[in-house]
Design an enzyme around this catalytic site. Structure first.
Site, PDB file in Angstrom:
ATOM      1  N   TYR A  70     -11.085 142.937  70.074  1.00 40.93           N
ATOM      2  CA  TYR A  70     -11.743 142.006  69.149  1.00 40.93           C
ATOM      3  C   TYR A  70     -13.247 141.966  69.401  1.00 40.93           C
ATOM      4  O   TYR A  70     -14.059 142.089  68.482  1.00 40.93           O
ATOM      5  CB  TYR A  70     -11.131 140.617  69.323  1.00 40.93           C
ATOM      6  CG  TYR A  70     -11.895 139.515  68.616  1.00 40.93           C
ATOM      7  CD1 TYR A  70     -11.735 139.296  67.252  1.00 40.93           C
ATOM      8  CD2 TYR A  70     -12.780 138.689  69.321  1.00 40.93           C
ATOM      9  CE1 TYR A  70     -12.438 138.290  66.597  1.00 40.93           C
ATOM     10  CE2 TYR A  70     -13.483 137.679  68.675  1.00 40.93           C
ATOM     11  CZ  TYR A  70     -13.307 137.485  67.315  1.00 40.93           C
ATOM     12  OH  TYR A  70     -14.010 136.492  66.684  1.00 40.93           O
ATOM     13  N   ARG A  97      -7.937 129.102  55.482  1.00 42.40           N
ATOM     14  CA  ARG A  97      -7.694 128.256  56.654  1.00 42.40           C
ATOM     15  C   ARG A  97      -8.812 128.443  57.676  1.00 42.40           C
ATOM     16  O   ARG A  97      -9.653 129.323  57.546  1.00 42.40           O
ATOM     17  CB  ARG A  97      -6.341 128.602  57.288  1.00 42.40           C
ATOM     18  CG  ARG A  97      -6.146 130.061  57.618  1.00 42.40           C
ATOM     19  CD  ARG A  97      -4.688 130.446  57.798  1.00 42.40           C
ATOM     20  NE  ARG A  97      -4.523 131.890  57.993  1.00 42.40           N
ATOM     21  CZ  ARG A  97      -4.417 132.469  59.185  1.00 42.40           C
ATOM     22  NH1 ARG A  97      -4.479 131.746  60.284  1.00 42.40           N
ATOM     23  NH2 ARG A  97      -4.263 133.776  59.286  1.00 42.40           N
ATOM     24  N   ASN A 115     -15.524 136.886  56.709  1.00 44.39           N
ATOM     25  CA  ASN A 115     -14.942 136.007  57.725  1.00 44.39           C
ATOM     26  C   ASN A 115     -13.524 136.393  58.132  1.00 44.39           C
ATOM     27  O   ASN A 115     -13.054 135.980  59.200  1.00 44.39           O
ATOM     28  CB  ASN A 115     -14.947 134.569  57.190  1.00 44.39           C
ATOM     29  CG  ASN A 115     -14.062 133.654  58.009  1.00 44.39           C
ATOM     30  OD1 ASN A 115     -14.431 133.218  59.095  1.00 44.39           O
ATOM     31  ND2 ASN A 115     -12.873 133.355  57.495  1.00 44.39           N
ATOM     32  N   ASP A 151      -6.051 142.184  50.327  1.00 46.43           N
ATOM     33  CA  ASP A 151      -6.183 142.687  51.690  1.00 46.43           C
ATOM     34  C   ASP A 151      -7.562 143.334  51.770  1.00 46.43           C
ATOM     35  O   ASP A 151      -7.800 144.377  51.146  1.00 46.43           O
ATOM     36  CB  ASP A 151      -5.083 143.701  51.990  1.00 46.43           C
ATOM     37  CG  ASP A 151      -5.128 144.239  53.415  1.00 46.43           C
ATOM     38  OD1 ASP A 151      -6.172 144.070  54.094  1.00 46.43           O
ATOM     39  OD2 ASP A 151      -4.139 144.849  53.856  1.00 46.43           O
ATOM     40  N   VAL A 152      -8.460 142.723  52.519  1.00 49.04           N
ATOM     41  CA  VAL A 152      -9.845 143.200  52.522  1.00 49.04           C
ATOM     42  C   VAL A 152     -10.004 144.568  53.172  1.00 49.04           C
ATOM     43  O   VAL A 152     -11.062 145.194  53.068  1.00 49.04           O
ATOM     44  CB  VAL A 152     -10.792 142.169  53.192  1.00 49.04           C
ATOM     45  CG1 VAL A 152     -10.963 140.947  52.308  1.00 49.04           C
ATOM     46  CG2 VAL A 152     -10.299 141.776  54.577  1.00 49.04           C
ATOM     47  N   GLY A 178     -10.933 135.519  53.865  1.00 51.39           N
ATOM     48  CA  GLY A 178     -10.137 134.756  54.828  1.00 51.39           C
ATOM     49  C   GLY A 178     -10.432 133.270  54.754  1.00 51.39           C
ATOM     50  O   GLY A 178     -10.577 132.606  55.771  1.00 51.39           O
ATOM     51  N   ALA A 179     -10.488 132.742  53.522  1.00 55.78           N
ATOM     52  CA  ALA A 179     -10.993 131.377  53.320  1.00 55.78           C
ATOM     53  C   ALA A 179      -9.901 130.335  53.136  1.00 55.78           C
ATOM     54  O   ALA A 179     -10.195 129.197  52.791  1.00 55.78           O
ATOM     55  CB  ALA A 179     -11.931 131.345  52.117  1.00 55.78           C
TER      56      ALA A 179
END
Length: 252
Positions: free
Chosen positions: A158, A14, A87, A60-61, A11-12
């Protein structure tokens, strides 16, 4: 000096992830920038770090096969992976207005966040483990939140998933420590400002600043500095820890 070590940041493209990637880049690391939707933003981060030092790979992790392919591409380019930063944030926005109340929640709301936090982290750890085992060296850093210590807003699904991620972190630290691999969590406060917090009002940020000993809101750069430290040899004796970076708003 990084000694030409290689870091993968999920997710790097932004927000906090891009700041973490750029921080490692400034330290001399080779950087693998994972993204899912934001290709142009990911390419921009690559350009800022340097195209000889960084690569952007879509995956897609939550998908084990895609993560395995991503890691294979990264190792083909840079030779190994030494540091992983989990992240990526999946389908969540810090919006107290749209957050579901307890009677509105479904189990699917929770499982979506568990997949984003736990499943994705498991996928990356399993994919990079052979490289880390071979080198008897690894740094795994999971991104948490201070909300499970002080749920100012009850972002139920979350926050619960991030609390579970701390259990994941400590169990991984116990098992992998003998291999020279440390596993830690870094938990920021509400960051000013990322895509996830863009709907947060100035009044809320001011309230957080007024409530913290440092009288300021935490910035993505503040968290990135701590993540960057945990990725270094200097942090070799730190594992199984949750380090909170929120200006003292919560204290352990």
């Amino acid at each position: 000096m990084s000694d030409n070590r290689v870091v993968l940041v999920t997710g790097a493209s932004r927000g906090l992830g891009s700041e973490i990637a750029k921080n490692f880049g400034r330290k001399g690391y080779f950087v693998v920038i994972n993204y899912f939707n934001s290709e142009e933003k990911a390419k921009k981060v690559v350009k800022e770090i340097g195209e000889d030092k960084a690569i952007a790979i879509r995956a897609d992790v939550r998908d084990k096969k895609q993560v395995k392919t991503m890691v294979e591409k990264a190792i083909a380019r840079f030779g190994r992976i030494d540091v992983v930063v989990n992240n990526a944030l999946i389908n969540f926005e810090f919006n107290p207005v749209t957050q579901k109340k307890v009677e509105e929640l479904t189990w699917e709301n929770y499982t979506e966040q568990f997949e984003g936090s736990i499943k994705s982290s498991l996928n990356t750890v399993q994919a990079v483990l052979p490289s880390m085992k071979e080198n008897q060296y690894g740094r795994i850093i999971n991104i948490g939140t201070n909300l499970f210590q002080n749920p100012v807003v009850p972002y139920h699904q979350y926050t619960t998933a991030k609390a579970a991620l701390l259990g994941f972190t400590r169990n991984m630290a116990k098992e992998l420590g003998s291999l020279g691999i440390t596993v830690n969590m870094v938990s920021g406060g509400l960051l000013q400002t990322t895509d996830a917090s863009k709907v947060t009002t100035p009044e809320v940020f001011q309230l957080i600043a007024d409530s913290s000993p440092l009288q300021k809101v935490t910035a993505p750069e503040d968290v990135a500095e701590v993540v960057g430290f945990l990725g270094t040899e200097a942090a070799r004796a730190i594992t199984g820890q949750n380090i909170t970076v929120d200006g003292g708003l919560t204290m352990n």
